[in-house]
Design a protein around this motif. Structure first.
Motif, mmCIF file in Angstrom:
data_model
loop_
_atom_site.group_PDB
_atom_site.id
_atom_site.type_symbol
_atom_site.label_atom_id
_atom_site.label_comp_id
_atom_site.label_asym_id
_atom_site.label_seq_id
_atom_site.Cartn_x
_atom_site.Cartn_y
_atom_site.Cartn_z
ATOM 1 N N GLU A 81 -78.674 11.960 -21.181
ATOM 2 C CA GLU A 81 -77.564 12.432 -20.354
ATOM 3 C C GLU A 81 -77.638 11.838 -18.951
ATOM 4 O OE1 GLU A 81 -74.161 14.643 -19.161
ATOM 5 O OE2 GLU A 81 -74.938 13.892 -21.063
ATOM 6 N N ILE A 82 -78.847 11.741 -18.404
ATOM 7 C CA ILE A 82 -79.014 11.158 -17.071
ATOM 8 C C ILE A 82 -78.640 9.682 -17.080
ATOM 9 C CG2 ILE A 82 -80.758 10.522 -15.345
ATOM 10 C CD1 ILE A 82 -82.143 13.183 -15.969
ATOM 11 N N ILE A 83 -79.025 8.968 -18.135
ATOM 12 C CA ILE A 83 -78.652 7.552 -18.259
ATOM 13 C C ILE A 83 -77.137 7.412 -18.344
ATOM 14 C CG2 ILE A 83 -78.774 5.537 -19.772
ATOM 15 C CD1 ILE A 83 -81.633 6.465 -20.508
ATOM 16 N N LEU A 85 -74.918 9.513 -17.161
ATOM 17 C CA LEU A 85 -74.354 9.842 -15.851
ATOM 18 C C LEU A 85 -74.492 8.677 -14.881
ATOM 19 C CD1 LEU A 85 -75.592 13.528 -15.376
ATOM 20 C CD2 LEU A 85 -73.250 12.759 -15.777
ATOM 21 N N GLY A 86 -75.635 7.970 -14.963
ATOM 22 C CA GLY A 86 -75.833 6.810 -14.102
ATOM 23 C C GLY A 86 -74.766 5.756 -14.335
ATOM 24 N N SER A 87 -74.435 5.531 -15.598
ATOM 25 C CA SER A 87 -73.380 4.556 -15.922
ATOM 26 C C SER A 87 -72.017 5.062 -15.470
ATOM 27 C CB SER A 87 -73.365 4.294 -17.431
ATOM 28 O OG SER A 87 -74.597 3.760 -17.868
ATOM 29 N N GLU A 88 -71.813 6.369 -15.591
ATOM 30 C CA GLU A 88 -70.513 6.943 -15.237
ATOM 31 C C GLU A 88 -70.247 6.876 -13.732
ATOM 32 O OE1 GLU A 88 -68.510 11.362 -15.413
ATOM 33 O OE2 GLU A 88 -69.610 10.668 -17.179
ATOM 34 N N ILE A 89 -71.231 7.278 -12.929
ATOM 35 C CA ILE A 89 -70.998 7.269 -11.479
ATOM 36 C C ILE A 89 -70.912 5.846 -10.936
ATOM 37 C CG2 ILE A 89 -72.117 9.495 -11.139
ATOM 38 C CD1 ILE A 89 -74.575 8.020 -10.074
ATOM 39 N N ASN A 90 -71.440 4.885 -11.675
ATOM 40 C CA ASN A 90 -71.392 3.494 -11.236
ATOM 41 C C ASN A 90 -69.968 2.942 -11.230
ATOM 42 O OD1 ASN A 90 -72.938 1.279 -10.265
ATOM 43 N ND2 ASN A 90 -72.687 0.263 -12.238
ATOM 44 N N THR A 91 -69.054 3.632 -11.916
ATOM 45 C CA THR A 91 -67.658 3.183 -11.973
ATOM 46 C C THR A 91 -66.819 3.783 -10.852
ATOM 47 O OG1 THR A 91 -67.003 4.999 -13.453
ATOM 48 C CG2 THR A 91 -67.838 2.974 -14.477
ATOM 49 N N VAL A 92 -67.373 4.751 -10.106
ATOM 50 C CA VAL A 92 -66.621 5.406 -9.028
ATOM 51 C C VAL A 92 -66.733 4.567 -7.757
ATOM 52 C CG1 VAL A 92 -66.360 7.501 -7.657
ATOM 53 C CG2 VAL A 92 -67.093 7.665 -10.045
ATOM 54 N N GLN A 93 -65.594 4.190 -7.190
ATOM 55 C CA GLN A 93 -65.578 3.324 -6.021
ATOM 56 C C GLN A 93 -65.440 4.093 -4.708
ATOM 57 O OE1 GLN A 93 -66.135 0.032 -6.286
ATOM 58 N NE2 GLN A 93 -66.311 0.283 -8.505
ATOM 59 N N GLY A 244 -82.543 8.647 -7.717
ATOM 60 C CA GLY A 244 -82.825 7.228 -7.513
ATOM 61 C C GLY A 244 -81.671 6.360 -7.946
ATOM 62 N N THR A 245 -81.093 6.671 -9.101
ATOM 63 C CA THR A 245 -79.924 5.926 -9.578
ATOM 64 C C THR A 245 -78.730 6.154 -8.665
ATOM 65 O OG1 THR A 245 -80.692 6.151 -11.865
ATOM 66 C CG2 THR A 245 -78.371 5.600 -11.538
ATOM 67 N N ALA A 246 -78.526 7.405 -8.272
ATOM 68 C CA ALA A 246 -77.388 7.746 -7.409
ATOM 69 C C ALA A 246 -77.469 7.027 -6.064
ATOM 70 C CB ALA A 246 -77.334 9.259 -7.198
ATOM 71 N N SER A 247 -78.662 6.871 -5.532
ATOM 72 C CA SER A 247 -78.826 6.218 -4.231
ATOM 73 C C SER A 247 -78.331 4.779 -4.263
ATOM 74 C CB SER A 247 -80.298 6.244 -3.808
ATOM 75 O OG SER A 247 -80.744 7.569 -3.631
ATOM 76 N N MET A 248 -78.630 4.070 -5.358
ATOM 77 C CA MET A 248 -78.171 2.690 -5.489
ATOM 78 C C MET A 248 -76.642 2.619 -5.512
ATOM 79 S SD MET A 248 -81.045 1.113 -5.556
ATOM 80 C CE MET A 248 -81.841 2.439 -4.652
ATOM 81 N N VAL A 249 -76.042 3.583 -6.212
ATOM 82 C CA VAL A 249 -74.580 3.603 -6.317
ATOM 83 C C VAL A 249 -73.957 3.968 -4.971
ATOM 84 C CG1 VAL A 249 -72.617 4.585 -7.552
ATOM 85 C CG2 VAL A 249 -74.772 4.223 -8.752
ATOM 86 N N ILE A 250 -74.580 4.885 -4.248
ATOM 87 C CA ILE A 250 -74.086 5.256 -2.914
ATOM 88 C C ILE A 250 -74.103 4.045 -1.987
ATOM 89 C CG2 ILE A 250 -74.645 6.594 -0.835
ATOM 90 C CD1 ILE A 250 -75.603 8.832 -2.701
ATOM 91 N N GLN A 251 -75.185 3.303 -2.023
ATOM 92 C CA GLN A 251 -75.280 2.126 -1.160
ATOM 93 C C GLN A 251 -74.172 1.125 -1.486
ATOM 94 O OE1 GLN A 251 -78.738 -0.473 -1.610
ATOM 95 N NE2 GLN A 251 -78.822 -0.714 0.601
ATOM 96 N N LYS A 252 -73.897 0.923 -2.763
ATOM 97 C CA LYS A 252 -72.832 0.000 -3.155
ATOM 98 C C LYS A 252 -71.472 0.494 -2.660
ATOM 99 C CE LYS A 252 -71.033 -0.178 -7.263
ATOM 100 N NZ LYS A 252 -70.791 -0.361 -8.730
ATOM 101 N N ALA A 253 -71.225 1.804 -2.788
ATOM 102 C CA ALA A 253 -69.954 2.361 -2.336
ATOM 103 C C ALA A 253 -69.812 2.254 -0.819
ATOM 104 C CB ALA A 253 -69.839 3.824 -2.777
ATOM 105 N N GLN A 254 -70.907 2.453 -0.094
ATOM 106 C CA GLN A 254 -70.871 2.300 1.366
ATOM 107 C C GLN A 254 -70.553 0.869 1.761
ATOM 108 O OE1 GLN A 254 -74.799 3.860 2.340
ATOM 109 N NE2 GLN A 254 -73.930 5.772 3.099
ATOM 110 N N MET A 255 -71.135 -0.078 1.065
ATOM 111 C CA MET A 255 -70.860 -1.490 1.355
ATOM 112 C C MET A 255 -69.412 -1.830 1.037
ATOM 113 S SD MET A 255 -74.406 -3.131 -0.137
ATOM 114 C CE MET A 255 -73.881 -4.825 0.117
ATOM 115 N N THR A 256 -68.879 -1.260 -0.047
ATOM 116 C CA THR A 256 -67.479 -1.504 -0.409
ATOM 117 C C THR A 256 -66.547 -0.939 0.653
ATOM 118 O OG1 THR A 256 -68.011 -1.438 -2.770
ATOM 119 C CG2 THR A 256 -65.706 -1.097 -2.156
ATOM 120 N N ARG A 257 -66.836 0.272 1.125
ATOM 121 C CA ARG A 257 -66.012 0.876 2.169
ATOM 122 C C ARG A 257 -66.079 0.063 3.452
ATOM 123 N NH1 ARG A 257 -66.073 7.211 3.892
ATOM 124 N NH2 ARG A 257 -64.733 7.284 2.049
ATOM 125 N N ALA A 258 -67.262 -0.383 3.837
ATOM 126 C CA ALA A 258 -67.416 -1.176 5.063
ATOM 127 C C ALA A 258 -66.634 -2.485 4.957
ATOM 128 C CB ALA A 258 -68.895 -1.454 5.317
#
Length: 289
Positions: A81-83, A85-93, A244-258
Protein backbone atom coordinates in the motif's frame (compact mmCIF):
# COMPACT_ATOMS: atom_id res chain seq x y z
CA UNK A 1 -19.97 -33.02 15.71
CA UNK A 2 -20.80 -36.51 16.96
CA UNK A 3 -20.22 -37.35 20.60
CA UNK A 4 -20.23 -40.58 22.59
CA UNK A 5 -23.35 -40.83 24.75
CA UNK A 6 -24.77 -43.30 27.23
CA UNK A 7 -21.51 -43.60 29.17
CA UNK A 8 -23.09 -43.72 32.66
CA UNK A 9 -22.21 -46.90 34.48
CA UNK A 10 -19.44 -47.91 32.07
CA UNK A 11 -16.64 -47.32 34.59
CA UNK A 12 -13.22 -46.83 33.05
CA UNK A 13 -14.64 -47.08 29.54
CA UNK A 14 -17.05 -44.27 30.37
CA UNK A 15 -14.18 -42.12 31.66
CA UNK A 16 -12.25 -42.65 28.44
CA UNK A 17 -15.35 -41.76 26.43
CA UNK A 18 -15.79 -38.58 28.48
CA UNK A 19 -12.19 -37.52 27.86
CA UNK A 20 -12.60 -38.29 24.16
CA UNK A 21 -15.67 -36.05 24.03
CA UNK A 22 -13.70 -33.26 25.68
CA UNK A 23 -10.91 -33.66 23.12
CA UNK A 24 -13.44 -33.53 20.29
CA UNK A 25 -14.85 -30.30 21.79
CA UNK A 26 -11.38 -28.73 21.80
CA UNK A 27 -10.69 -29.80 18.22
CA UNK A 28 -14.07 -28.48 17.07
CA UNK A 29 -13.47 -25.10 18.76
CA UNK A 30 -10.00 -24.92 17.22
CA UNK A 31 -11.33 -25.66 13.72
CA UNK A 32 -14.06 -23.02 14.06
CA UNK A 33 -11.56 -20.42 15.26
CA UNK A 34 -9.09 -21.13 12.46
CA UNK A 35 -11.90 -21.13 9.91
CA UNK A 36 -12.97 -17.65 11.10
CA UNK A 37 -9.38 -16.40 10.65
CA UNK A 38 -9.14 -17.79 7.13
CA UNK A 39 -12.55 -16.39 6.18
CA UNK A 40 -11.41 -12.90 7.21
CA UNK A 41 -8.05 -13.36 5.44
CA UNK A 42 -9.92 -14.29 2.26
CA UNK A 43 -11.68 -10.91 2.50
CA UNK A 44 -8.33 -9.12 2.79
CA UNK A 45 -8.52 -8.64 6.56
CA UNK A 46 -5.32 -10.01 8.09
CA UNK A 47 -5.92 -8.50 11.53
CA UNK A 48 -8.24 -11.29 12.71
CA UNK A 49 -5.85 -13.45 14.71
CA UNK A 50 -6.63 -16.88 16.14
CA UNK A 51 -7.37 -17.10 19.86
CA UNK A 52 -4.89 -19.60 21.26
CA UNK A 53 -5.60 -19.23 25.00
CA UNK A 54 -6.85 -22.47 26.51
CA UNK A 55 -5.83 -24.54 23.48
CA UNK A 56 -3.42 -27.33 24.44
CA UNK A 57 -0.14 -28.54 22.97
CA UNK A 58 0.32 -28.66 19.21
CA UNK A 59 -3.02 -26.96 18.56
CA UNK A 60 -1.85 -23.88 20.44
CA UNK A 61 1.47 -23.92 18.58
CA UNK A 62 -0.40 -24.26 15.29
CA UNK A 63 -2.66 -21.29 16.14
CA UNK A 64 0.36 -19.17 17.08
CA UNK A 65 2.09 -20.07 13.79
CA UNK A 66 -1.03 -19.05 11.89
CA UNK A 67 -1.02 -15.72 13.73
CA UNK A 68 2.61 -15.14 12.75
CA UNK A 69 1.76 -15.87 9.12
CA UNK A 70 -1.21 -13.47 9.25
CA UNK A 71 1.04 -10.80 10.76
CA UNK A 72 3.54 -11.17 7.91
CA UNK A 73 0.71 -11.01 5.37
CA UNK A 74 -0.53 -7.82 7.04
CA UNK A 75 2.96 -6.30 6.92
CA UNK A 76 3.36 -7.16 3.25
CA UNK A 77 -0.03 -5.65 2.51
CA UNK A 78 0.96 -2.40 4.25
CA UNK A 79 4.25 -2.23 2.36
CA UNK A 80 2.45 -2.76 -0.95
CA UNK A 81 0.00 0.00 0.00
CA UNK A 82 2.86 2.39 0.80
CA UNK A 83 4.50 1.62 -2.56
CA UNK A 84 1.18 2.25 -4.29
CA UNK A 85 0.75 5.55 -2.44
CA UNK A 86 4.25 6.61 -3.45
CA UNK A 87 3.35 6.12 -7.11
CA UNK A 88 0.03 7.88 -6.63
CA UNK A 89 1.34 11.04 -4.99
CA UNK A 90 4.07 11.24 -7.63
CA UNK A 91 1.38 12.20 -10.16
CA UNK A 92 0.16 15.21 -8.12
CA UNK A 93 1.67 18.46 -9.42
CA UNK A 94 -0.01 21.10 -7.23
CA UNK A 95 1.98 21.58 -4.02
CA UNK A 96 -0.96 22.42 -1.77
CA UNK A 97 -3.02 19.42 -2.94
CA UNK A 98 0.07 17.25 -2.59
CA UNK A 99 0.77 18.28 1.01
CA UNK A 100 -2.84 17.74 1.98
CA UNK A 101 -2.85 14.25 0.46
CA UNK A 102 0.49 13.31 2.04
CA UNK A 103 -0.79 14.31 5.46
CA UNK A 104 -4.03 12.38 4.98
CA UNK A 105 -2.33 9.20 3.77
CA UNK A 106 0.28 9.34 6.55
CA UNK A 107 -2.50 9.59 9.13
CA UNK A 108 -4.17 6.55 7.57
CA UNK A 109 -1.01 4.46 7.92
CA UNK A 110 -1.01 4.89 11.71
CA UNK A 111 -4.79 5.48 12.04
CA UNK A 112 -3.97 8.89 13.53
CA UNK A 113 -6.70 11.35 14.49
CA UNK A 114 -4.83 14.50 13.47
CA UNK A 115 -1.73 15.86 11.82
CA UNK A 116 0.12 18.99 10.70
CA UNK A 117 2.74 19.93 8.13
CA UNK A 118 5.32 22.71 8.39
CA UNK A 119 7.40 23.82 5.40
CA UNK A 120 10.87 25.24 5.97
CA UNK A 121 11.35 28.86 4.91
CA UNK A 122 14.72 30.30 5.84
CA UNK A 123 15.22 29.81 9.57
CA UNK A 124 11.53 29.23 10.23
CA UNK A 125 8.93 26.52 9.86
CA UNK A 126 5.73 27.76 8.23
CA UNK A 127 2.52 26.04 9.34
CA UNK A 128 0.73 25.17 6.09
CA UNK A 129 -1.64 22.22 6.54
CA UNK A 130 -3.60 20.66 9.38
CA UNK A 131 -6.19 17.90 9.71
CA UNK A 132 -8.14 16.87 12.79
CA UNK A 133 -10.96 14.34 12.57
CA UNK A 134 -12.24 14.89 16.11
CA UNK A 135 -12.61 18.65 15.64
CA UNK A 136 -14.03 18.21 12.12
CA UNK A 137 -16.71 15.85 13.45
CA UNK A 138 -17.87 18.57 15.86
CA UNK A 139 -18.69 20.95 12.99
CA UNK A 140 -22.03 21.12 11.14
CA UNK A 141 -22.19 19.04 7.99
CA UNK A 142 -20.38 20.69 5.07
CA UNK A 143 -18.25 22.97 7.26
CA UNK A 144 -14.46 22.78 7.35
CA UNK A 145 -11.90 23.64 9.98
CA UNK A 146 -10.24 27.04 9.54
CA UNK A 147 -6.61 27.45 10.56
CA UNK A 148 -4.41 30.52 10.71
CA UNK A 149 -1.02 30.30 9.03
CA UNK A 150 1.90 31.07 11.31
CA UNK A 151 5.61 30.37 11.55
CA UNK A 152 7.89 29.29 14.34
CA UNK A 153 11.67 29.56 14.59
CA UNK A 154 13.78 26.47 14.09
CA UNK A 155 15.09 26.02 17.60
CA UNK A 156 15.29 23.19 20.11
CA UNK A 157 12.41 24.60 22.16
CA UNK A 158 9.59 22.99 20.14
CA UNK A 159 9.03 19.45 18.90
CA UNK A 160 9.00 20.54 15.26
CA UNK A 161 11.99 22.81 15.64
CA UNK A 162 14.02 20.12 17.39
CA UNK A 163 13.19 17.57 14.68
CA UNK A 164 14.20 20.06 11.97
CA UNK A 165 17.50 20.81 13.70
CA UNK A 166 18.42 17.23 14.56
CA UNK A 167 16.92 15.49 11.52
CA UNK A 168 15.59 12.80 13.87
CA UNK A 169 12.07 11.44 14.23
CA UNK A 170 10.67 12.17 17.69
CA UNK A 171 8.18 9.88 19.40
CA UNK A 172 6.32 11.18 22.44
CA UNK A 173 3.62 8.86 23.77
CA UNK A 174 2.22 11.65 25.98
CA UNK A 175 3.36 15.20 25.24
CA UNK A 176 1.90 16.47 28.51
CA UNK A 177 4.47 14.37 30.36
CA UNK A 178 7.56 15.66 28.53
CA UNK A 179 10.21 16.34 31.14
CA UNK A 180 13.96 16.94 31.25
CA UNK A 181 14.17 17.48 27.50
CA UNK A 182 15.21 20.60 25.54
CA UNK A 183 11.80 20.83 23.86
CA UNK A 184 8.30 21.16 25.29
CA UNK A 185 4.70 21.06 24.09
CA UNK A 186 2.53 24.15 23.75
CA UNK A 187 -0.94 23.39 25.19
CA UNK A 188 -2.57 26.63 24.02
CA UNK A 189 -4.27 25.02 20.98
CA UNK A 190 -5.70 22.23 23.14
CA UNK A 191 -7.02 24.75 25.66
CA UNK A 192 -8.72 26.83 22.96
CA UNK A 193 -10.34 23.88 21.19
CA UNK A 194 -10.98 21.50 24.11
CA UNK A 195 -8.80 18.90 22.40
CA UNK A 196 -6.36 16.52 24.08
CA UNK A 197 -3.12 15.99 22.22
CA UNK A 198 -1.39 12.90 23.57
CA UNK A 199 0.76 10.71 21.32
CA UNK A 200 2.77 12.67 18.75
CA UNK A 201 5.20 11.50 16.08
CA UNK A 202 7.30 14.32 14.60
CA UNK A 203 9.01 13.45 11.31
CA UNK A 204 11.57 15.65 9.52
CA UNK A 205 11.02 15.78 5.76
CA UNK A 206 14.43 15.50 4.08
CA UNK A 207 15.68 15.30 0.50
CA UNK A 208 18.41 12.97 -0.75
CA UNK A 209 21.10 15.36 0.58
CA UNK A 210 19.44 15.33 4.03
CA UNK A 211 18.42 18.98 3.63
CA UNK A 212 15.30 19.73 5.68
CA UNK A 213 12.26 20.57 3.55
CA UNK A 214 9.82 20.68 6.45
CA UNK A 215 8.36 18.74 9.34
CA UNK A 216 5.25 16.57 9.59
CA UNK A 217 3.47 15.62 12.81
CA UNK A 218 0.84 12.93 13.22
CA UNK A 219 -1.18 12.95 16.39
CA UNK A 220 -3.17 10.48 18.50
CA UNK A 221 -3.21 7.06 16.81
CA UNK A 222 -6.38 5.16 17.66
CA UNK A 223 -7.46 1.54 17.90
CA UNK A 224 -10.69 0.03 16.55
CA UNK A 225 -12.55 1.26 19.64
CA UNK A 226 -11.37 4.84 18.88
CA UNK A 227 -9.24 4.95 22.03
CA UNK A 228 -5.94 6.85 21.82
CA UNK A 229 -3.02 4.44 21.88
CA UNK A 230 0.77 4.64 21.59
CA UNK A 231 2.60 4.48 18.30
CA UNK A 232 3.78 0.94 17.56
CA UNK A 233 7.15 0.02 16.12
CA UNK A 234 5.41 -0.81 12.84
CA UNK A 235 3.77 2.64 12.77
CA UNK A 236 7.16 4.29 13.15
CA UNK A 237 8.73 2.10 10.45
CA UNK A 238 5.97 2.55 7.87
CA UNK A 239 5.48 6.28 8.47
CA UNK A 240 9.20 7.01 8.14
CA UNK A 241 9.36 4.95 4.95
CA UNK A 242 6.44 6.82 3.40
CA UNK A 243 7.78 10.19 4.59
CA UNK A 244 11.03 9.52 2.72
CA UNK A 245 9.14 8.96 -0.51
CA UNK A 246 6.87 11.93 0.15
CA UNK A 247 9.84 14.24 0.71
CA UNK A 248 11.20 13.53 -2.77
CA UNK A 249 7.81 14.30 -4.30
CA UNK A 250 7.48 17.51 -2.27
CA UNK A 251 10.85 18.70 -3.51
CA UNK A 252 9.82 18.05 -7.12
CA UNK A 253 6.54 19.93 -6.63
CA UNK A 254 8.39 22.87 -5.06
CA UNK A 255 10.76 23.02 -8.02
CA UNK A 256 7.81 22.89 -10.43
CA UNK A 257 6.07 25.75 -8.62
CA UNK A 258 9.27 27.84 -8.57
CA UNK A 259 9.73 27.28 -12.32
CA UNK A 260 6.16 28.34 -13.10
CA UNK A 261 6.48 31.49 -10.95
CA UNK A 262 9.75 32.35 -12.71
CA UNK A 263 8.09 31.98 -16.11
CA UNK A 264 5.25 34.26 -14.99
CA UNK A 265 7.75 36.89 -13.83
CA UNK A 266 9.53 36.72 -17.19
CA UNK A 267 6.22 37.18 -19.00
CA UNK A 268 5.41 40.22 -16.85
CA UNK A 269 8.77 41.78 -17.65
CA UNK A 270 8.16 41.43 -21.37
CA UNK A 271 4.69 42.97 -21.33
CA UNK A 272 3.66 44.12 -17.82
CA UNK A 273 0.41 45.76 -18.95
CA UNK A 274 -1.19 42.87 -20.82
CA UNK A 275 0.73 39.58 -20.67
CA UNK A 276 1.33 39.66 -16.93
CA UNK A 277 -2.31 40.44 -16.19
CA UNK A 278 -3.42 37.73 -18.62
CA UNK A 279 -1.21 35.12 -16.98
CA UNK A 280 -2.60 35.98 -13.55
CA UNK A 281 -6.18 35.79 -14.86
CA UNK A 282 -5.55 32.33 -16.32
CA UNK A 283 -4.01 31.18 -13.04
CA UNK A 284 -7.03 32.46 -11.08
CA UNK A 285 -9.46 30.73 -13.46
CA UNK A 286 -7.48 27.48 -13.19
CA UNK A 287 -7.67 27.56 -9.38
CA UNK A 288 -11.44 28.12 -9.51
CA UNK A 289 -11.93 25.25 -11.97
Amino acid sequence: YHRITGTRGLGEVGKVAWELNETLDIIESYCKEINSCFNEAAKGNHDRYALSDGVPGLLKKSANNINVALQHMNENEKLMEIIRLGSEINTVQDLDILLDKILYETRKIANADAGTIYIKSGDNLVFTHAQNKTLSDRLPKGKKLIYSTFSLPITQKSLSGYAAMSGETLIEQDVYLINNKPYSFDKSFDEKTNYRTKSVMTIPLKNERNDILGVMQIINPKNDACDIISFSDDDILYVNHFAGTASMVIQKAQMTRALILRMIQMAELRDPKETGAHVNRVASYSVEI
